[in-house]
Motif scaffolding. Structure first.
Motif, PDB file in Angstrom:
ATOM      1  N   ASP A  44      20.019   3.114  42.770  1.00  0.00           N
ATOM      2  CA  ASP A  44      19.960   3.184  41.302  1.00  0.00           C
ATOM      3  C   ASP A  44      20.037   1.790  40.691  1.00  0.00           C
ATOM      4  OD1 ASP A  44      19.845   6.076  40.794  1.00  0.00           O
ATOM      5  OD2 ASP A  44      21.829   6.097  41.730  1.00  0.00           O
ATOM      6  N   ILE A  45      20.826   0.919  41.287  1.00  0.00           N
ATOM      7  CA  ILE A  45      20.959  -0.446  40.772  1.00  0.00           C
ATOM      8  C   ILE A  45      19.641  -1.201  40.898  1.00  0.00           C
ATOM      9  CG2 ILE A  45      22.074  -2.681  41.163  1.00  0.00           C
ATOM     10  CD1 ILE A  45      24.618  -1.058  41.954  1.00  0.00           C
ATOM     11  N   VAL A  46      18.978  -1.067  42.040  1.00  0.00           N
ATOM     12  CA  VAL A  46      17.693  -1.748  42.235  1.00  0.00           C
ATOM     13  C   VAL A  46      16.684  -1.265  41.198  1.00  0.00           C
ATOM     14  CG1 VAL A  46      15.729  -2.014  43.807  1.00  0.00           C
ATOM     15  CG2 VAL A  46      18.074  -2.260  44.672  1.00  0.00           C
ATOM     16  N   THR A  47      16.603   0.038  40.985  1.00  0.00           N
ATOM     17  CA  THR A  47      15.692   0.586  39.975  1.00  0.00           C
ATOM     18  C   THR A  47      16.048   0.056  38.586  1.00  0.00           C
ATOM     19  OG1 THR A  47      15.367   2.582  41.285  1.00  0.00           O
ATOM     20  CG2 THR A  47      14.826   2.718  38.939  1.00  0.00           C
ATOM     21  N   PHE A  48      17.325   0.033  38.261  1.00  0.00           N
ATOM     22  CA  PHE A  48      17.821  -0.492  36.979  1.00  0.00           C
ATOM     23  C   PHE A  48      17.378  -1.945  36.796  1.00  0.00           C
ATOM     24  CE2 PHE A  48      21.472  -2.913  35.157  1.00  0.00           C
ATOM     25  CZ  PHE A  48      21.459  -2.428  33.858  1.00  0.00           C
ATOM     26  N   LEU A  49      17.575  -2.771  37.811  1.00  0.00           N
ATOM     27  CA  LEU A  49      17.200  -4.184  37.713  1.00  0.00           C
ATOM     28  C   LEU A  49      15.691  -4.355  37.591  1.00  0.00           C
ATOM     29  CD1 LEU A  49      19.638  -5.785  40.298  1.00  0.00           C
ATOM     30  CD2 LEU A  49      19.658  -6.103  37.816  1.00  0.00           C
ATOM     31  N   GLU A  50      14.945  -3.586  38.369  1.00  0.00           N
ATOM     32  CA  GLU A  50      13.489  -3.696  38.292  1.00  0.00           C
ATOM     33  C   GLU A  50      12.978  -3.312  36.907  1.00  0.00           C
ATOM     34  OE1 GLU A  50      12.296  -3.148  42.981  1.00  0.00           O
ATOM     35  OE2 GLU A  50      12.189  -1.381  41.671  1.00  0.00           O
ATOM     36  N   ASP A  51      13.586  -2.309  36.304  1.00  0.00           N
ATOM     37  CA  ASP A  51      13.206  -1.936  34.942  1.00  0.00           C
ATOM     38  C   ASP A  51      13.520  -3.059  33.953  1.00  0.00           C
ATOM     39  OD1 ASP A  51      12.296   0.534  35.808  1.00  0.00           O
ATOM     40  OD2 ASP A  51      14.077   1.628  35.142  1.00  0.00           O
ATOM     41  N   LEU A  52      14.649  -3.720  34.144  1.00  0.00           N
ATOM     42  CA  LEU A  52      15.031  -4.800  33.225  1.00  0.00           C
ATOM     43  C   LEU A  52      14.136  -6.026  33.356  1.00  0.00           C
ATOM     44  CD1 LEU A  52      18.947  -4.836  33.347  1.00  0.00           C
ATOM     45  CD2 LEU A  52      17.484  -4.028  31.502  1.00  0.00           C
ATOM     46  N   VAL A  53      13.809  -6.406  34.591  1.00  0.00           N
ATOM     47  CA  VAL A  53      13.036  -7.637  34.790  1.00  0.00           C
ATOM     48  C   VAL A  53      11.532  -7.397  34.803  1.00  0.00           C
ATOM     49  CG1 VAL A  53      14.921  -8.809  35.973  1.00  0.00           C
ATOM     50  CG2 VAL A  53      13.213  -7.587  37.319  1.00  0.00           C
ATOM     51  N   GLY A  54      11.119  -6.120  34.897  1.00  0.00           N
ATOM     52  CA  GLY A  54       9.706  -5.807  34.849  1.00  0.00           C
ATOM     53  C   GLY A  54       8.931  -6.172  36.097  1.00  0.00           C
ATOM     54  N   ARG A  55       9.622  -6.243  37.219  1.00  0.00           N
ATOM     55  CA  ARG A  55       8.963  -6.551  38.495  1.00  0.00           C
ATOM     56  C   ARG A  55       9.818  -6.030  39.633  1.00  0.00           C
ATOM     57  NH1 ARG A  55      12.130 -10.620  40.375  1.00  0.00           N
ATOM     58  NH2 ARG A  55      13.005 -12.039  38.864  1.00  0.00           N
ATOM     59  N   GLU A  56       9.261  -6.067  40.834  1.00  0.00           N
ATOM     60  CA  GLU A  56       9.991  -5.640  42.009  1.00  0.00           C
ATOM     61  C   GLU A  56      11.099  -6.649  42.324  1.00  0.00           C
ATOM     62  OE1 GLU A  56       8.501  -4.949  46.396  1.00  0.00           O
ATOM     63  OE2 GLU A  56       7.389  -3.692  44.970  1.00  0.00           O
ATOM     64  N   VAL A  57      12.256  -6.154  42.738  1.00  0.00           N
ATOM     65  CA  VAL A  57      13.393  -7.008  43.081  1.00  0.00           C
ATOM     66  C   VAL A  57      13.324  -7.358  44.562  1.00  0.00           C
ATOM     67  CG1 VAL A  57      15.910  -7.003  43.323  1.00  0.00           C
ATOM     68  CG2 VAL A  57      14.869  -6.108  41.253  1.00  0.00           C
ATOM     69  N   ASP A  58      13.488  -8.627  44.875  1.00  0.00           N
ATOM     70  CA  ASP A  58      13.471  -9.111  46.254  1.00  0.00           C
ATOM     71  C   ASP A  58      14.720  -8.642  46.990  1.00  0.00           C
ATOM     72  OD1 ASP A  58      13.093 -10.526  48.631  1.00  0.00           O
ATOM     73  OD2 ASP A  58      13.908 -12.379  47.780  1.00  0.00           O
ATOM     74  N   LEU A  59      14.530  -7.964  48.105  1.00  0.00           N
ATOM     75  CA  LEU A  59      15.656  -7.481  48.902  1.00  0.00           C
ATOM     76  C   LEU A  59      15.651  -8.087  50.308  1.00  0.00           C
ATOM     77  CD1 LEU A  59      15.536  -3.715  47.885  1.00  0.00           C
ATOM     78  CD2 LEU A  59      17.059  -5.491  47.007  1.00  0.00           C
ATOM     79  N   THR A  60      14.947  -9.181  50.487  1.00  0.00           N
ATOM     80  CA  THR A  60      14.861  -9.806  51.797  1.00  0.00           C
ATOM     81  C   THR A  60      15.899 -10.905  51.959  1.00  0.00           C
ATOM     82  OG1 THR A  60      13.231 -11.412  51.026  1.00  0.00           O
ATOM     83  CG2 THR A  60      12.390  -9.352  51.949  1.00  0.00           C
ATOM     84  N   GLY A  61      16.152 -11.262  53.184  1.00  0.00           N
ATOM     85  CA  GLY A  61      17.024 -12.392  53.492  1.00  0.00           C
ATOM     86  C   GLY A  61      18.400 -12.279  52.878  1.00  0.00           C
ATOM     87  N   ASP A  62      18.797 -13.307  52.168  1.00  0.00           N
ATOM     88  CA  ASP A  62      20.129 -13.390  51.564  1.00  0.00           C
ATOM     89  C   ASP A  62      20.206 -12.711  50.201  1.00  0.00           C
ATOM     90  OD1 ASP A  62      21.119 -14.800  53.717  1.00  0.00           O
ATOM     91  OD2 ASP A  62      20.644 -16.752  52.838  1.00  0.00           O
ATOM     92  N   ALA A  63      19.165 -12.024  49.782  1.00  0.00           N
ATOM     93  CA  ALA A  63      19.144 -11.404  48.455  1.00  0.00           C
ATOM     94  C   ALA A  63      20.268 -10.390  48.275  1.00  0.00           C
ATOM     95  CB  ALA A  63      17.793 -10.747  48.190  1.00  0.00           C
TER      96      ALA A  63
END
Length: 85
Positions: A44-63
């Motif tokens: 839910d947090i990832v979806t929330f952030l993606e909606d706020l920033v208008g793009r996919e959130v990076d979940l790779t590496g140290d993200a």
């Protein structure tokens, strides 16, 4: 979005998807360790952030470290200018 607005919206999201009793998390509260966030809440947090920033959130590496605190999320995904101080 201003930092305080993000914190308010994020706390409202947490109360909706994983209700908690007691005090609201602080900007530097360790969300996982203090029980505010779990693996299901993260979706839910990832979806929330993606909606706020208008793009996919990076979940790779140290993200994943961006999800430890509200401050880290804001700084990692919404901060448009470097913080002063």
């Amino acid at each position: 979005m201003l930092r305080d607005q993000f914190y308010e919206k994020f706390i409202a999201l947490l109360q909706e998807v994983k209700p908690f009793e007691g005090p609201d998390p602080q900007p530097t509260s360790r969300l996982w360790e203090e029980g505010y966030v779990d693996s299901l809440t993260l979706l839910d947090i990832v979806t929330f952030l993606e909606d706020l920033v208008g793009r996919e959130v990076d979940l790779t590496g140290d993200a994943i470290t961006n999800f430890y605190t509200m401050k880290a999320m804001y700084d990692g995904y919404l901060l448009t200018e470097p913080a002063v101080g």
